[in-house]
Design an enzyme around this catalytic site. Structure first.
Site, mmCIF file in Angstrom:
data_model
loop_
_atom_site.group_PDB
_atom_site.id
_atom_site.type_symbol
_atom_site.label_atom_id
_atom_site.label_comp_id
_atom_site.label_asym_id
_atom_site.label_seq_id
_atom_site.Cartn_x
_atom_site.Cartn_y
_atom_site.Cartn_z
ATOM 1 N N ASP A 348 20.748 -67.675 7.623
ATOM 2 C CA ASP A 348 19.852 -66.633 7.150
ATOM 3 C C ASP A 348 18.479 -66.801 7.813
ATOM 4 O O ASP A 348 17.954 -67.921 7.896
ATOM 5 C CB ASP A 348 19.723 -66.737 5.629
ATOM 6 C CG ASP A 348 18.852 -65.661 5.036
ATOM 7 O OD1 ASP A 348 19.274 -64.501 5.060
ATOM 8 O OD2 ASP A 348 17.750 -65.991 4.557
ATOM 9 N N GLU A 377 20.751 -64.664 11.840
ATOM 10 C CA GLU A 377 19.815 -63.565 12.036
ATOM 11 C C GLU A 377 18.721 -64.028 12.994
ATOM 12 O O GLU A 377 17.987 -64.970 12.680
ATOM 13 C CB GLU A 377 19.185 -63.161 10.702
ATOM 14 C CG GLU A 377 20.167 -62.558 9.712
ATOM 15 C CD GLU A 377 19.492 -62.194 8.410
ATOM 16 O OE1 GLU A 377 19.494 -61.004 8.045
ATOM 17 O OE2 GLU A 377 18.944 -63.096 7.743
#
Length: 664
Positions: A348, A377
């Site tokens: 994340d 990400e």
């Protein structure tokens, strides 16, 4: 003295945590690095060894409890400080089944109970760590659990899911709704007779399941599960133990661990690997975090004003570039691999982490199994407190071999930007998105036909290999695909929405990147238009299994897309040079029409000169193709690898709002 030094010297006033450090330490870089592993509890029937790294502590105590949530400590023991800032004590009795916390004293103040930063078993809500022999949590046959074979990252098909979404529907036919064990149940069917659960995954053909955060997180009270609480789980508390809300008994530390392992074991037996969503970039809060109660200030970054930085948008950002945070992340990942047989990790807000840490994680995983998949990400919610060139951002993916990044270029060029739910793009027939989509189709690598200046977000290729690009059009963040199409085309008929849904997914599964599908998109799942459903109720988030029957044609189309990709290596070459050699975009007239050919038996495929064309116009489009005789395998929203029809010559008609795939 730099800002960090001012903070540590207590000159810059921020919070008590930042000021609470030893006077003789002027930089976090001066903190000693713990030797060996970060294990904080080592159990044997004869004795249990406790240890905690806290180089700035004046005193450290370990407190022992009979219960994981009730009563006071029955014993409090002082720990002794070692040379590397690690405090230790050995308790020579059998503590199996007991619980413990640490309490650290800094600058004359006790910081409060913490289970430590490396707790591997906890009681309800993770407030106290548990003394437990992890070997006793292994399910039957665990020693024979085998990671499903994987030859190349290009062979991966990722399915992202939340435990509760996937199984909580009343007609799912699943007994352990919303639990780890839901993914162990075989033979489950909806009330309408469709396969659900793990059988649904096998039927669809995915080979990697990405489960949303499954470590112990803060926002769901495990003592009140009858209230049907919901959260995605991006609010970490204990990174190294499964969350109790997905277990059948959150009070028993062994249950959540065993049931998580049973889930992994069942998925492995089904030929499916398991990807864990990890959120090392921030903690739920600062004051009560285990990091802050152990070594104040050390695990976080600060901004130029001496305040906690917030590139996560959640109130803080961790400092992966600091030696012990880096060590922590590496050991945590290895713990999930070694103890739980995890096969991959989705990071994340990976852009908050530094490149060196991510590369070290990749290197350590390679020692165990180089087919363990790592992706994340490639961005942050704000500007991290490090130079951009040192961060694991999308633009720096080429500096991180073997690590993949989500591509928002193709995603947004297909359905519209993240920050405007009502604005469409290619699927709406809006011109100007073609090059950004082509950029994604090649896997975000350098390609002679890609004009980077015309790409929406990236003005140069960021992937060295196509397997560094995650190809997707929808995920847990933002509207799901069906909602986005409805939002941007409110007047479209259901037939049009079905056609556009299929068209969008065809891009994903014919891209040379790694395809990724959001749970339920295969049955046109909707979240009633909610953009950010992180804490929305089941009525918004659950998969409505009736839709598998209602939209069976969508499921079958995506299932057949996956099967076609698996059967034909031209769609998953996995090598940049091969993509540049064999993948060529065909000239088209006008906008909202894209076509490419996979030529010369790409990657040894049995199909030769595969033509893939995408038309988002509301009318059919003419396409010139190399002269030949072609077998059509995808047309009008249907796929048949044996052939739907044949066409000869140099021209073909691509039906409106759909894809055409054919080969010689």
């Amino acid at each position: 003295m730099n800002v960090k030094g001012l903070i540590l010297a207590g000159i810059v006033s921020t919070t008590i945590s930042c000021q609470s450090v030893k006077k003789d330490i002027v930089s976090f870089d001066d903190y000693p690095v713990r030797e060996g592993k970060l294990t904080e509890m080592d159990y044997s029937p004869a004795e249990t060894k406790f240890s905690l790294w806290s180089p700035v502590a004046e005193e450290v105590k370990v407190l022992l409890y009979d219960s994981g949530h009730e009563g006071s400590a029955y014993k409090t023991l002082p720990m002794e400080k070692g040379i590397d800032g690690t405090w230790k004590i050995a308790v020579q009795e059998d503590l199996n089944g007991k619980f413990y916390t640490f309490n650290v004293k800094v600058d004359g103040k006790w910081l409060g109970d913490t289970p430590g930063i490396m707790a591997k078993a906890v009681g309800v809500n993770g407030k106290r760590a548990a003394v437990l022999d992890l070997d006793t949590t292994d399910p039957e046959g665990w020693e024979n659990d085998v990671r499903p074979a994987l030859n190349n990252f290009a062979d991966i098909v990722v399915y992202e899911m939340h435990h509760r979404d996937f199984s909580i529907d009343s007609i799912s036919g699943i007994t352990n709704k919303g639990k780890f064990l839901a993914l162990t149940e075989e033979g489950t069917k909806s009330s309408l007779g469709e396969k659900t659960g793990i059988d649904h995954l096998k039927e669809l053909g995915v080979n990697h399941v990405h489960i949303l955060p499954s470590y112990d997180y803060a926002s769901v009270d495990e003592s009140k599960l009858e209230n049907n609480q919901y959260n995605w789980g991006y609010d970490p508390v204990n990174y190294n133990v499964p969350d109790g809300s997905y277990s059948t008994d959150p009070y028993n530390p062994a249950v959540r661990i065993k049931e998580f392992k049973q889930m992994v074991q069942a998925l492995h037996k089904a030929g499916i690997r398991v990807v864990l969503d990890v959120v090392y970039n921030h903690t739920f809060d600062i004051v009560n975090s285990n990091f802050e109660k152990t070594v104040p200030g050390y695990f976080y970054r600060f901004n130029s004003e001496g305040k906690y930085a917030d590139a996560s948008g959640c109130g803080n950002e961790t400092a992966s570039d600091r030696a012990m945070m880096r060590k922590y992340m590496i050991e945590s990942v290895l713990h999930w691999v070694n103890e739980y047989h995890i096969d991959g990790f989705r990071f994340d807000l990976m852009g908050i982490h530094d490149i060196e840490t991510m590369n070290e994680i990749r290197a350590e995983l390679n020692k165990i199994d180089p087919t363990i998949f790592v992706y994340g990400e490639g961005w942050a919610a704000g500007a991290p407190q490090m130079p951009q060139e040192e961060l694991a951002m999308k633009a720096n993916a080429y500096k991180m071999p073997g690590i993949a990044v989500f591509s928002d270029e193709m995603r947004d060029a297909l359905r519209g930007p993240f920050n405007d739910d009502k604005k469409g793009a290619f699927l709406n027939g809006l011109p100007g998105n073609e090059m950004s989509i082509m950029y994604g189709l090649v896997g975000c690598i350098p390609h002679p036909q890609i004009i980077n200046d015309s790409v929406n977000y990236s003005k140069e290729a960021w992937a060295a290999q196509p397997t560094q690009m995650i190809s997707y059009v929808s995920c847990h963040d933002d509207m799901c695909l069906a909602d986005r199409i409805k939002s941007t085309q409110p007047d479209a008929s259901i037939e049009e929405r079905i056609a556009l849904h299929k068209l969008a997914e065809t891009f994903v599964f014919t891209s040379q990147g790694v395809p990724f599908i959001f749970t339920g998109d295969e049955v046109m799942r909707d979240k009633k238009g909610v953009h950010n459903s992180y804490n929305s109720p089941d009525s918004i988030n659950t998969i409505d299994w009736k839709q598998k029957t209602t939209y069976r044609e969508v499921f079958d189309y995506i299932k057949d897309l996956i099967a076609m990709r698996k059967a034909h290596p031209a769609f998953r070459m996995g090598d940049a040079e091969m993509v540049r050699k064999h993948m060529e975009f065909l000239p088209v007239e006008g906008t909202n029409l894209i076509a490419f050919i996979l030529k010369d038996r790409a990657n040894g495929d049995s199909w030769n000169n595969i033509v893939v064309a995408f038309n988002s116009r509301k009318e059919p489009a003419k396409l010139n193709v190399p002269k030949g005789s072609y077998t059509i395998v995808c047309k009008d929203g249907k796929i048949n690898p044996k052939g739907i029809g044949r066409v000869n010559g140099t021209e073909v008609i691509v039906p409106a709002q759909s894809a055409l795939i054919m080969h010689q």
